[in-house]
Write a protein that holds these residues in place. Structure first.
Motif, PDB file in Angstrom:
ATOM      1  N   VAL A   1     -70.651 -96.894 -84.867  1.00 14.96           N
ATOM      2  CA  VAL A   1     -69.458 -96.202 -85.340  1.00 14.96           C
ATOM      3  C   VAL A   1     -68.686 -95.728 -84.123  1.00 14.96           C
ATOM      4  CG1 VAL A   1     -68.584 -94.185 -86.570  1.00 14.96           C
ATOM      5  CG2 VAL A   1     -70.477 -95.508 -87.527  1.00 14.96           C
ATOM      6  N   VAL A   2     -67.422 -96.130 -84.033  1.00 13.76           N
ATOM      7  CA  VAL A   2     -66.534 -95.620 -82.991  1.00 13.76           C
ATOM      8  C   VAL A   2     -65.821 -94.417 -83.599  1.00 13.76           C
ATOM      9  CG1 VAL A   2     -64.585 -96.120 -81.479  1.00 13.76           C
ATOM     10  CG2 VAL A   2     -66.249 -97.916 -82.008  1.00 13.76           C
ATOM     11  N   ALA A   3     -66.177 -93.237 -83.112  1.00 18.39           N
ATOM     12  CA  ALA A   3     -65.675 -91.992 -83.700  1.00 18.39           C
ATOM     13  C   ALA A   3     -64.297 -91.643 -83.164  1.00 18.39           C
ATOM     14  CB  ALA A   3     -66.639 -90.856 -83.416  1.00 18.39           C
ATOM     15  N   ASN A   4     -63.414 -91.213 -84.052  1.00 19.05           N
ATOM     16  CA  ASN A   4     -62.136 -90.659 -83.601  1.00 19.05           C
ATOM     17  C   ASN A   4     -62.116 -89.143 -83.794  1.00 19.05           C
ATOM     18  OD1 ASN A   4     -61.615 -90.377 -86.379  1.00 19.05           O
ATOM     19  ND2 ASN A   4     -60.553 -92.329 -86.451  1.00 19.05           N
ATOM     20  N   SER A   5     -63.115 -88.621 -84.513  1.00 22.78           N
ATOM     21  CA  SER A   5     -63.225 -87.183 -84.708  1.00 22.78           C
ATOM     22  C   SER A   5     -64.701 -86.798 -84.832  1.00 22.78           C
ATOM     23  CB  SER A   5     -62.486 -86.775 -85.985  1.00 22.78           C
ATOM     24  OG  SER A   5     -62.672 -85.409 -86.262  1.00 22.78           O
ATOM     25  N   VAL A   6     -65.085 -85.741 -84.122  1.00 25.80           N
ATOM     26  CA  VAL A   6     -66.439 -85.205 -84.209  1.00 25.80           C
ATOM     27  C   VAL A   6     -66.318 -83.711 -84.470  1.00 25.80           C
ATOM     28  CG1 VAL A   6     -68.626 -84.830 -83.019  1.00 25.80           C
ATOM     29  CG2 VAL A   6     -67.353 -86.953 -82.630  1.00 25.80           C
ATOM     30  N   ALA A  19     -84.261 -91.235 -93.394  1.00 28.61           N
ATOM     31  CA  ALA A  19     -82.914 -91.124 -92.843  1.00 28.61           C
ATOM     32  C   ALA A  19     -82.538 -92.462 -92.214  1.00 28.61           C
ATOM     33  CB  ALA A  19     -82.851 -90.020 -91.789  1.00 28.61           C
ATOM     34  N   ASP A  20     -81.235 -92.700 -92.109  1.00 30.43           N
ATOM     35  CA  ASP A  20     -80.718 -93.846 -91.363  1.00 30.43           C
ATOM     36  C   ASP A  20     -80.308 -93.339 -89.992  1.00 30.43           C
ATOM     37  OD1 ASP A  20     -80.863 -95.892 -93.399  1.00 30.43           O
ATOM     38  OD2 ASP A  20     -79.226 -94.833 -94.408  1.00 30.43           O
ATOM     39  N   PHE A  21     -80.498 -94.164 -88.974  1.00 28.92           N
ATOM     40  CA  PHE A  21     -80.174 -93.782 -87.603  1.00 28.92           C
ATOM     41  C   PHE A  21     -78.968 -94.596 -87.151  1.00 28.92           C
ATOM     42  CE2 PHE A  21     -84.537 -92.802 -88.475  1.00 28.92           C
ATOM     43  CZ  PHE A  21     -84.630 -91.497 -88.016  1.00 28.92           C
ATOM     44  N   ILE A  22     -77.834 -93.915 -86.997  1.00 29.48           N
ATOM     45  CA  ILE A  22     -76.551 -94.562 -86.754  1.00 29.48           C
ATOM     46  C   ILE A  22     -76.096 -94.284 -85.316  1.00 29.48           C
ATOM     47  CG2 ILE A  22     -74.183 -94.807 -87.578  1.00 29.48           C
ATOM     48  CD1 ILE A  22     -76.258 -95.330 -89.793  1.00 29.48           C
ATOM     49  N   ASN A  23     -75.787 -95.352 -84.578  1.00 28.34           N
ATOM     50  CA  ASN A  23     -75.273 -95.213 -83.213  1.00 28.34           C
ATOM     51  C   ASN A  23     -73.792 -94.853 -83.255  1.00 28.34           C
ATOM     52  OD1 ASN A  23     -77.739 -95.961 -82.032  1.00 28.34           O
ATOM     53  ND2 ASN A  23     -77.254 -98.123 -82.303  1.00 28.34           N
ATOM     54  N   ILE A  24     -73.425 -93.846 -82.451  1.00 34.24           N
ATOM     55  CA  ILE A  24     -72.054 -93.342 -82.399  1.00 34.24           C
ATOM     56  C   ILE A  24     -71.517 -93.506 -80.976  1.00 34.24           C
ATOM     57  CG2 ILE A  24     -70.543 -91.349 -82.824  1.00 34.24           C
ATOM     58  CD1 ILE A  24     -72.138 -92.174 -85.322  1.00 34.24           C
ATOM     59  N   VAL A  25     -70.258 -93.928 -80.857  1.00 36.17           N
ATOM     60  CA  VAL A  25     -69.574 -94.034 -79.572  1.00 36.17           C
ATOM     61  C   VAL A  25     -68.304 -93.191 -79.664  1.00 36.17           C
ATOM     62  CG1 VAL A  25     -68.435 -95.586 -77.946  1.00 36.17           C
ATOM     63  CG2 VAL A  25     -70.410 -96.380 -79.239  1.00 36.17           C
ATOM     64  N   VAL A  26     -68.069 -92.343 -78.658  1.00 32.64           N
ATOM     65  CA  VAL A  26     -66.893 -91.465 -78.630  1.00 32.64           C
ATOM     66  C   VAL A  26     -66.212 -91.636 -77.273  1.00 32.64           C
ATOM     67  CG1 VAL A  26     -66.093 -89.117 -78.997  1.00 32.64           C
ATOM     68  CG2 VAL A  26     -68.240 -89.831 -79.987  1.00 32.64           C
ATOM     69  N   TRP A  27     -64.885 -91.622 -77.268  1.00 34.06           N
ATOM     70  CA  TRP A  27     -64.112 -91.850 -76.043  1.00 34.06           C
ATOM     71  C   TRP A  27     -63.277 -90.629 -75.671  1.00 34.06           C
ATOM     72  CZ3 TRP A  27     -64.588 -96.336 -73.285  1.00 34.06           C
ATOM     73  CH2 TRP A  27     -65.251 -97.389 -73.917  1.00 34.06           C
ATOM     74  N   GLY A  28     -62.912 -90.534 -74.398  1.00 34.31           N
ATOM     75  CA  GLY A  28     -61.945 -89.552 -73.905  1.00 34.31           C
ATOM     76  C   GLY A  28     -62.465 -88.124 -73.869  1.00 34.31           C
ATOM     77  N   LYS A  29     -61.551 -87.183 -74.113  1.00 35.63           N
ATOM     78  CA  LYS A  29     -61.876 -85.759 -74.050  1.00 35.63           C
ATOM     79  C   LYS A  29     -62.915 -85.379 -75.102  1.00 35.63           C
ATOM     80  CE  LYS A  29     -61.250 -81.619 -72.421  1.00 35.63           C
ATOM     81  NZ  LYS A  29     -61.796 -81.265 -71.125  1.00 35.63           N
ATOM     82  N   VAL A  30     -62.858 -86.016 -76.270  1.00 34.03           N
ATOM     83  CA  VAL A  30     -63.847 -85.736 -77.319  1.00 34.03           C
ATOM     84  C   VAL A  30     -65.243 -86.113 -76.818  1.00 34.03           C
ATOM     85  CG1 VAL A  30     -64.567 -86.254 -79.686  1.00 34.03           C
ATOM     86  CG2 VAL A  30     -62.137 -86.059 -79.142  1.00 34.03           C
ATOM     87  N   ALA A  31     -65.344 -87.206 -76.064  1.00 33.00           N
ATOM     88  CA  ALA A  31     -66.628 -87.622 -75.492  1.00 33.00           C
ATOM     89  C   ALA A  31     -67.164 -86.565 -74.534  1.00 33.00           C
ATOM     90  CB  ALA A  31     -66.474 -88.958 -74.768  1.00 33.00           C
ATOM     91  N   GLU A  32     -66.295 -86.017 -73.702  1.00 32.15           N
ATOM     92  CA  GLU A  32     -66.720 -84.973 -72.763  1.00 32.15           C
ATOM     93  C   GLU A  32     -67.164 -83.721 -73.502  1.00 32.15           C
ATOM     94  OE1 GLU A  32     -63.218 -84.727 -70.296  1.00 32.15           O
ATOM     95  OE2 GLU A  32     -64.096 -86.113 -68.829  1.00 32.15           O
ATOM     96  N   ASN A  33     -66.432 -83.326 -74.542  1.00 28.80           N
ATOM     97  CA  ASN A  33     -66.820 -82.145 -75.336  1.00 28.80           C
ATOM     98  C   ASN A  33     -68.173 -82.370 -76.017  1.00 28.80           C
ATOM     99  OD1 ASN A  33     -64.588 -80.620 -74.652  1.00 28.80           O
ATOM    100  ND2 ASN A  33     -63.410 -81.249 -76.446  1.00 28.80           N
ATOM    101  N   CYS A  34     -68.398 -83.560 -76.540  1.00 29.11           N
ATOM    102  CA  CYS A  34     -69.689 -83.859 -77.177  1.00 29.11           C
ATOM    103  C   CYS A  34     -70.822 -83.730 -76.163  1.00 29.11           C
ATOM    104  CB  CYS A  34     -69.681 -85.263 -77.772  1.00 29.11           C
ATOM    105  SG  CYS A  34     -68.699 -85.410 -79.271  1.00 29.11           S
TER     106      CYS A  34
END
Length: 146
Positions: free
Chosen positions: A102-107, A53-68
């Motif tokens: 990866v800067v996520a805009n949707s999770v 597998a590849d191990f990918i770093n993810i960054v999430v901002w705002g309300k989506v970050a809190e939900n994650c």
């Protein structure tokens, strides 16, 4: 065009922090994304103790970050869409460090609950749980066109 779509499992629980002065939430986690190898190649790599597998770093901002941070845990299957970002900085030892993430805009949460084999679509018993999460609304099966 800079667009990334990944499906993988969290390698550990997400880390949540808040940016000083603004209070903006930011969550980080790593996804293990299967390389999609043939059965033979996967077995060969496992015998050599090489990652499948590849191990990918993810960054999430705002309300989506809190939900994650509140609802995702190690091992959960998620879908992420966003963009690749690269940055660099000088480490304390004077060397230049490079980071790709990866800067996520949707999770999308693809698994719920404690059981990894549980159906990814919640049952009607879970409606009260989802009412407390922004963007989730219970639907009636009669509203689904198929």
């Amino acid at each position: 065009m800079n667009n990334v779509v990944l499906i993988g499992r969290l390698t550990k629980d997400p880390e949540l922090r808040y940016i000083p002065n603004t209070g903006t939430a930011v969550s980080t986690f790593t996804l293990a994304v299967d390389k999609g190898l043939s059965r033979e190649k996967k077995s060969e790599m496992e015998l050599k103790n090489q990652p499948t597998a590849d191990f990918i770093n993810i960054v999430v901002w705002g309300k989506v970050a809190e939900n994650c941070a509140n609802f995702l845990t190690k091992g959960k299957l998620v879908g992420v869409s966003g963009r690749i970002q690269t940055r660099n900085y000088e480490a304390k030892d004077g060397t230049r460090r490079y980071i790709t993430e990866v800067v996520a805009n949707s999770v999308e949460f693809l698994e719920w609950g404690d059981n990894a084999n549980k159906q990814s679509t919640p049952s009607n018993d879970d409606d009260d749980f989802f009412n407390g999460i922004d963007g989730f609304h219970p639907t009636d099966n009669d509203d689904i066109p198929f």
